[in-house]
Design a protein around this motif. Structure first.
Motif, mmCIF file in Angstrom:
data_model
loop_
_atom_site.group_PDB
_atom_site.id
_atom_site.type_symbol
_atom_site.label_atom_id
_atom_site.label_comp_id
_atom_site.label_asym_id
_atom_site.label_seq_id
_atom_site.Cartn_x
_atom_site.Cartn_y
_atom_site.Cartn_z
ATOM 1 N N GLY A 38 1.832 -6.021 -4.356
ATOM 2 C CA GLY A 38 1.708 -4.567 -4.463
ATOM 3 C C GLY A 38 2.576 -4.027 -5.571
ATOM 4 N N SER A 42 5.472 0.013 -2.833
ATOM 5 C CA SER A 42 4.376 -0.185 -1.872
ATOM 6 C C SER A 42 4.871 -0.654 -0.509
ATOM 7 C CB SER A 42 3.363 -1.187 -2.432
ATOM 8 O OG SER A 42 3.971 -2.446 -2.659
ATOM 9 N N ALA A 210 -0.217 -0.971 -0.249
ATOM 10 C CA ALA A 210 -0.290 0.291 -0.984
ATOM 11 C C ALA A 210 0.321 1.386 -0.135
ATOM 12 C CB ALA A 210 -1.739 0.644 -1.323
#
Length: 369
Positions: A38, A42, A210
């Motif tokens: 990520g 994140s 995310a």
């Protein structure tokens, strides 16, 4: 060494009113190499530190080898840890650095030497036992850090961007070495990285994070070829995006209008679209650069996008062509063509057709951004 399963059960982390991790669940089988991938912020490192025990979760459980270790201190979890900064003791030799976890666990000195030698053999540094960290290259220091993490034969290895400080060539070499070592040992590895190529190369599965949430979990091929959101499609690998709207549907294949009379047929490959699509809905069409072809203007056929060569770049194994479309607002499309040494490059300004391969596109709701 035999790996242990790791189960992350609806784990969450909040700092005051700010949520860093929200109810993430991961079931990691014994012996799997799982990468947590990520962008910065994140939540991937926060997730790893909760598995390690350096952070306490606000909710959920961490279960390693069938034991609930949520309330246990890091030293009782029996895990190995490798950091980006190698954290080697500068005043200790390589052998003493590697033996340190054994010493802390009360392993007698006569047994420590044998284990240290075995760990050095595994990381291909058998003749470096008496050297000090400052006498080693960055790659060698990283190998010592890995040896120290595996010397007490932990069933789980946690790695937090361990190759981030290395140059590209050395990093790629170490990726393969770590993966081969993991296979020989059978350890379960949870590996944090922001490098998408690293995750694709090393992993059995990838967890894409995310904004503190699990965006997608799957094999490298599944993550790359079948992204389930525009975020995953954009973050993992290169991707072109074009704005359009659904204009028709015949036998399950939707036609998308891109502007100025240019349409594209999804050819049934709309698995990436989130939600039920209606005629007139705004969408984003995602195209991998390597799934596109170029031809002189007038190629004809379905899924042909007219444009002009803006520039072309030789990139070793492929030529990268930058094409500005002749429709809509003149979006840029990147096209990667394998280098064969036979073709003459397209001159700047040449009218061309960008040809989209069958099943070479994904479609996402425009609201995903």
């Amino acid at each position: 060494m035999i790996g242990a399963p790791v189960f992350i059960d609806r784990i969450g982390k909040a700092y005051g009113s700010q949520t860093a991790i929200g109810a993430v669940t991961l079931d990691i089988p014994a012996g799997e190499f799982l990468s947590i991938l990520g962008p910065s912020g994140s939540g991937k490192t926060t997730l790893l530190t909760m598995i390690a025990g350096f952070e306490s979760p606000s909710a959920g459980r961490v279960i390693i080898g069938g034991r609930d270790v949520t309330a246990m201190s890091p030293d009782r979890r029996n895990i190995g840890m490798v950091f980006q900064r190698y954290a080697l003791f500068p005043h200790l030799t390589v052998a003493e650095n590697i033996a340190f976890p054994l010493k802390m666990r009360g392993i007698r000195k006569e047994f420590r030497a044998e284990r240290v030698d075995r760990a050095l053999d595994l990381v291909q540094l058998p003749d470096y036992a008496k050297r000090y960290p400052h006498e080693l290259s960055g790659g060698q220091q990283q190998r010592v850090a890995v040896a120290r993490a595996i010397v007490f034969e932990p069933p789980v290895l946690l790695m937090d961007e361990p190759l981030g400080a290395l140059d590209k060539k050395l990093r790629e070499s170490m990726q393969l070495e770590i993966k081969q070592l993991q296979r020989r040992l059978g350890a379960t590895v949870v590996y944090v990285t922001h490098d998408q190529e690293e995750a694709l190369t090393m992993s059995d599965r990838i967890a894409v994070m995310a904004r503190g949430e699990l965006a997608q979990l799957g094999t490298p091929a599944d993550i790359y070829c079948n992204p389930q959101s525009a975020f995953v499609a954009d973050f993992v690998g290169k991707m072109n995006f074009l704005a359009g709207e659904f204009s028709n549907e015949i036998a399950g294949s939707r036609t998308i209008r891109l502007g100025d009379g240019v349409v594209i047929d999804t050819l049934g490959a709309v698995a990436g679209f989130a939600g039920s699509a209606k005629i007139g809905d705004r969408v984003r069409v995602a195209l991998r650069p390597e799934r596109l072809a170029l031809a002189a203007r007038g190629a004809g056929g379905k899924n042909v996008l007219p444009g002009r060569i803006e520039t072309s770049v030789f990139a070793g194994s492929f030529d990268l062509h930058i094409v500005r479309t002749d429709f809509g607002s003149g979006e840029i499309i990147q096209v990667q063509i394998p280098t064969d040494g036979m073709r003459e490059p397209f001159a700047t300004g040449t009218p061309v057709d960008v040809i989209v391969e069958r099943d070479g596109l994904r479609v996402f709701a425009d609201a995903e951004g």
